[in-house]
Scaffold this active site. Structure first.
Site, PDB file in Angstrom:
ATOM      1  N   LYS A 168       0.796  -1.233   0.000  1.00 52.20           N
ATOM      2  CA  LYS A 168       0.000   0.000   0.000  1.00 52.20           C
ATOM      3  C   LYS A 168       0.828   1.283   0.000  1.00 52.20           C
ATOM      4  O   LYS A 168       0.433   2.301  -0.552  1.00 52.20           O
ATOM      5  CB  LYS A 168      -0.952   0.006   1.199  1.00 52.20           C
ATOM      6  CG  LYS A 168      -2.062  -1.037   1.143  1.00 52.20           C
ATOM      7  CD  LYS A 168      -3.066  -0.717   0.074  1.00 52.20           C
ATOM      8  CE  LYS A 168      -4.194  -1.718   0.016  1.00 52.20           C
ATOM      9  NZ  LYS A 168      -5.044  -1.550  -1.167  1.00 52.20           N
ATOM     10  N   GLU A 190      -9.781   6.219   2.552  1.00 56.35           N
ATOM     11  CA  GLU A 190     -10.653   5.178   3.089  1.00 56.35           C
ATOM     12  C   GLU A 190      -9.746   3.996   3.402  1.00 56.35           C
ATOM     13  O   GLU A 190      -8.656   3.875   2.834  1.00 56.35           O
ATOM     14  CB  GLU A 190     -11.707   4.783   2.037  1.00 56.35           C
ATOM     15  CG  GLU A 190     -11.279   3.761   1.015  1.00 56.35           C
ATOM     16  CD  GLU A 190     -10.111   4.187   0.101  1.00 56.35           C
ATOM     17  OE1 GLU A 190      -9.866   5.391  -0.039  1.00 56.35           O
ATOM     18  OE2 GLU A 190      -9.446   3.283  -0.429  1.00 56.35           O
ATOM     19  N   SER A 457       1.859  -9.717  -0.869  1.00 53.06           N
ATOM     20  CA  SER A 457       1.471  -8.309  -0.782  1.00 53.06           C
ATOM     21  C   SER A 457       1.512  -7.707   0.617  1.00 53.06           C
ATOM     22  O   SER A 457       1.507  -6.490   0.757  1.00 53.06           O
ATOM     23  CB  SER A 457       0.077  -8.112  -1.390  1.00 53.06           C
ATOM     24  OG  SER A 457      -0.828  -9.061  -0.857  1.00 53.06           O
TER      25      SER A 457
END
Lengths: 473, 355
Positions: A168, A190, A457
């Protein structure tokens, strides 16, 4: 036919364009513009947004449109677009211009472009900790070997080692830099699992920006460690109680905030979803994953990966890995969604398998909806995959048949979570565990020596409590 | 660092095929691809700005990012290297002791990767306070055995267990303490921190650091950073111990500063990893010959630093590392303009959230 751009940052096309592109511009004539897309000033002038995709060799006229990912209206085929209130149109256009000016590919490297790239590269290296390794998972590969010793070689792209523990941050850091350049002091975002929220709060602390994170109340309970981290980092975490109190509701709330505060605020959207230019921009900022993978694959075995596997919630880590290889037809792309309690249970988040086309959060894409067109409540044990929509580019790649999409149940994901922990000493995020679980089905079908790269990830520290509730540890 | 040829050499020397030495290439590959090295030397601009004085002068603060390692601390550098060594000499199982759990988690992870059995001894109270780490160790396939007492007792138990199984087991020390060769070995495996720092300092500013600051519990991360620079007279070495609730209280872990062996009664705030009544013999030596200076920082100062670094840099440091970071409050005002300080950010602080 010549057309000139109304946007000074775009290339100006001239009559020297190949004839095939003239046909393309005819396709983009005003009469065919979809509703709610970019405003066209005069019928003969079309605003042209330069995409990061270099002009491809176009073989057939009919295929011309499909090679643009996205086209100037932010469409991937019929998916994508900008289905947003009028108040947001200017902000989106401004964002797109800034992105192309600072971060997009330019034929002539302008100094501001180089400066941005240099600053971003420095931060990715020294702050985020890139490049992330491409790790040969020896014991995991061993696990998939047939009795005769044959089997694929599994490599993990270690996005779990990034600062804050997931992919991210690649996008958060780049967007924060962009926001600073735009003079925005207030950031909103968000978050579902909390990873994007933590990444956003992190970069806001780093750059001294005000930060508000919208999170579904249900997710806040599931991921309380992440809520703590966000607050420690100086962010305000606002609980969203509407709807199902999960990611989709948090996204709606964030969009609502942005509409109200658009002049002072930049919205760091966490995935390749939402209105154009977000799907393209977020993909570009995660594309470093695939770029590094190509280089590392070359170093390690002198070739390309054969198969890429990644989990898909909104789709950002998958696009980040896939994008570099989309034009390499010999590289198979596999996305894995959440099947929750099972595809027939009605409690899942397998948008690309069970969804239908519609508009959600500003983009046309596959989504989980009922017969009345209302969004159905998704379910997954992993908060990050618990999203009823998916990035429009994934919808496009699926329809094109370029990428394959499958799904994995909660139970299978938990097994994979445990398996990687035991075999490699790496505790994967529950989201990542979905991709890992798919190896059980994939590997037996692969020829000996196939090189599989799986996007690891995120790390699973945040999921430890969920796991012990379900597993016998 | 790892070219295709190095990797193919490493892959030819398979761990399961007979007795061969662990090559530098194999360890380098593991450190790179598994642990995630090299770790960045990160210019902490906002912390640097924070320490600007009224005359506009300031030292430059760099963080050596051991928090980015796999498992979130410097512990893995040593755990993976020793586990590889153990496997190569034919041991089937590893035994270790852990205080806060960081060394336990790193050891459990390394054992999972190398298919070694793993038993971790941990003090009962530590297990309660650090239940998340216990869960991580279990998930990684390790058996965690509870010991009455603290880290010191867990260490004794681990050694006892090892001595009873000398042929098949290996005691993986996390601290540069204990009998030779443990201190040397742990220091050697941690010295990659300092080696990288020298190289990165040369790349970034064409020189050496002026000051190195690291927290000291048993001394592994400090030695890891310092060792490379021990012969550089112009590099100041500073170790920071835990003063707990204050040196006068008697409730601290400042072994080197107070010069006595002290048992710590923690009030629940004292970072466990620094809660060790002994310290590395090498650091003791440094103190005696004046090679390094040692100071202390209280719990409250550490907590303030934990919050400060989170807010200013978006990096949540481990409570242990927060001691080193807290010391900047005292040292920066007296440093000359442009002095370059490297602080060992020895771990990330997610685990300290509960506190």
């Amino acid at each position: 036919m010549a057309f000139s751009s109304t946007n000074p940052t775009c290339r100006t096309a001239t009559t020297s364009l190949p004839s095939k592109l003239h046909h393309l511009t005819a396709q983009l004539s005003p009469s065919r513009l979809p509703v709610n897309s970019v405003t066209v000033k005069t019928p003969s002038l079309i605003s042209c947004a330069v995409t990061s995709q270099s002009m491809p060799l176009i073989e057939k006229d009919e295929e011309a449109a499909v090679h643009l990912r996205p086209d100037s209206f932010g469409r991937f085929g019929k998916f994508g677009g900008k289905y947003v209130p009028e108040t947001l149109m200017y902000a989106l256009t401004e964002l797109e211009s800034a992105f192309h000016a600072l971060a997009g590919d330019h034929e002539f490297q302008v100094s501001v472009n180089q400066e941005f790239a240099k600053e971003l590269d420095g931060i990715l290296k020294d702050y985020v900790g890139r490049e992330s390794p491409l790790y040969f998972a020896e014991r995991l590969s061993e696990h998939y070997k047939h009795p005769n010793g044959e089997g694929p070689n599994i490599y993990l792209k270690r996005e779990d080692l990034n600062h804050t523990g997931a992919h991210k941050i690649n996008n958060a850091v780049a967007q924060a830099l962009l926001a600073k350049r735009l003079g925005k002091k207030r950031i909103i975002a968000e978050t579902g699992a909390g990873q994007h929220g933590v990444a956003t709060a992190t970069v806001c602390a780093r750059f001294g920006l005000d930060c508000i994170i919208y999170m579904g109340a249900q997710d806040m309970e599931r991921q309380s460690l992440n809520v703590f981290r966000m607050r420690l980092l100086g962010a305000e975490v606002r609980a969203v109680h509407s709807g199902t109190a999960t990611l989709k509701d948090a996204t709606s709330e964030a969009i609502r905030d942005w509409v109200t505060n658009v002049e002072t605020t930049h919205y760091i959207l966490g995935s390749v979803a939402g209105p154009h230019p977000y799907p393209m921009m977020v993909r570009e900022f995660h594309a470093v994953i695939g770029k590094e993978t190509r280089k590392q694959a070359l170093e390690k075995w002198g070739g390309k990966p054969d198969v890429l596997v990644a989990c898909v919630g909104g789709g950002s880590n998958a696009m980040g890995l896939f994008h570099e290889f989309v034009d390499d037809k010999d590289v198979r792309l596999i996305g894995v969604e959440a099947a929750g309690f099972g595809l027939d249970s009605g409690k899942h988040a397998a948008t690309l398998t069970k969804g239908e086309v519609g508009v959600l959060h500003g983009a046309m894409s596959y989504l989980l909806q009922d017969d009345d067109g209302q969004i159905t409540e998704p379910h997954s044990i992993s908060a990050g995959l618990d999203y009823p929509g998916v990035g429009p580019e994934h919808s496009f790649l699926k329809d094109l048949g370029r990428a394959e999409y499958y799904s994995i149940t909660d139970e299978e994901a938990l097994e994979a979570f445990k398996r990687l922990s035991r075999l490699e000493g790496i505790i994967p995020a529950l989201e990542t565990s979905h991709a890992l679980a798919y190896l059980e089905k994939l590997c037996p079908t692969l020829p000996n020596g196939t090189k599989v790269v799986l996007n690891c990830s995120g790390r699973g520290d945040k999921d430890v409590h969920t796991a012990i509730k379900h597993l016998q540890v | 660092m790892v070219g295709a040829s190095l990797l193919s050499e490493a892959s030819v020397i398979s761990m399961s095929k007979g007795k061969m030495y662990v090559t530098q290439a194999e360890l380098a590959t593991a450190l790179k691809d598994y642990v995630g090295r090299e770790t960045p030397l990160y210019l902490a601009q906002r912390i640097t700005n924070h320490y600007k004085n009224s005359k506009g002068e300031w030292p430059e603060i760099y963080l050596k990012r051991e928090d980015l390692n796999h498992c979130g601390a410097h512990k893995m550098n040593n755990a993976i290297a020793q586990a590889m060594l153990a496997k190569r000499i034919g041991r089937k199982s590893i035994v270790a002791a852990t205080g806060a759990g960081q060394h336990g988690v790193a050891t459990a992870a390394a054992c999972a990767k190398l298919a070694l059995e793993c038993t971790i001894f941990m003090g009962r109270m530590d297990m309660e306070r650090q239940s998340s780490n216990v869960t991580l160790m279990n998930l990684l396939g390790a058996e965690v055995r509870s010991v009455d007492g603290s880290f010191k007792d867990a260490t004794s138990e681990a050694i006892r267990h090892w001595v009873n199984n000398l042929d098949s087991s290996y005691h993986l020390a996390g601290a540069p303490v204990g009998p030779h060769p443990c201190p040397t070995m742990v220091r050697e495996f941690q010295s990659v921190i300092g080696k990288e720092t020298r190289k990165q300092a040369t790349e970034i500013w064409g020189g050496k650091p002026d000051v190195l600051v690291a927290c000291v519990g048993n001394g592994s991360n400090a030695l890891g950073l310092f060792h490379e620079f021990v012969r550089d007279e112009d590099v100041q070495l500073i170790g920071v111990e835990a003063a707990g609730v204050g040196l006068e209280s008697g409730k601290h872990s400042a072994t080197l500063v107070t010069g006595e062996m002290r048992k710590v009664k923690s009030l629940g705030h004292t970072p466990l990893l620094l809660e060790y009544p002994g310290v590395s013999p090498e650091l003791s030596f440094f103190k005696d010959i004046g090679q390094a200076e040692f100071y202390t920082v209280t719990d409250q100062e550490a907590i303030d630093a934990y919050r400060r670094v989170s807010r200013l840099e978006g990096i949540i440091p481990a409570m242990e590392a927060s001691h080193a970071l807290a010391f900047l409050e005292r040292v920066c005002p007296i440093l000359p303009d442009g002095a370059r300080v490297v602080v060992s950010c020895s771990g990330r602080g997610d685990k300290d959230a509960a506190m």
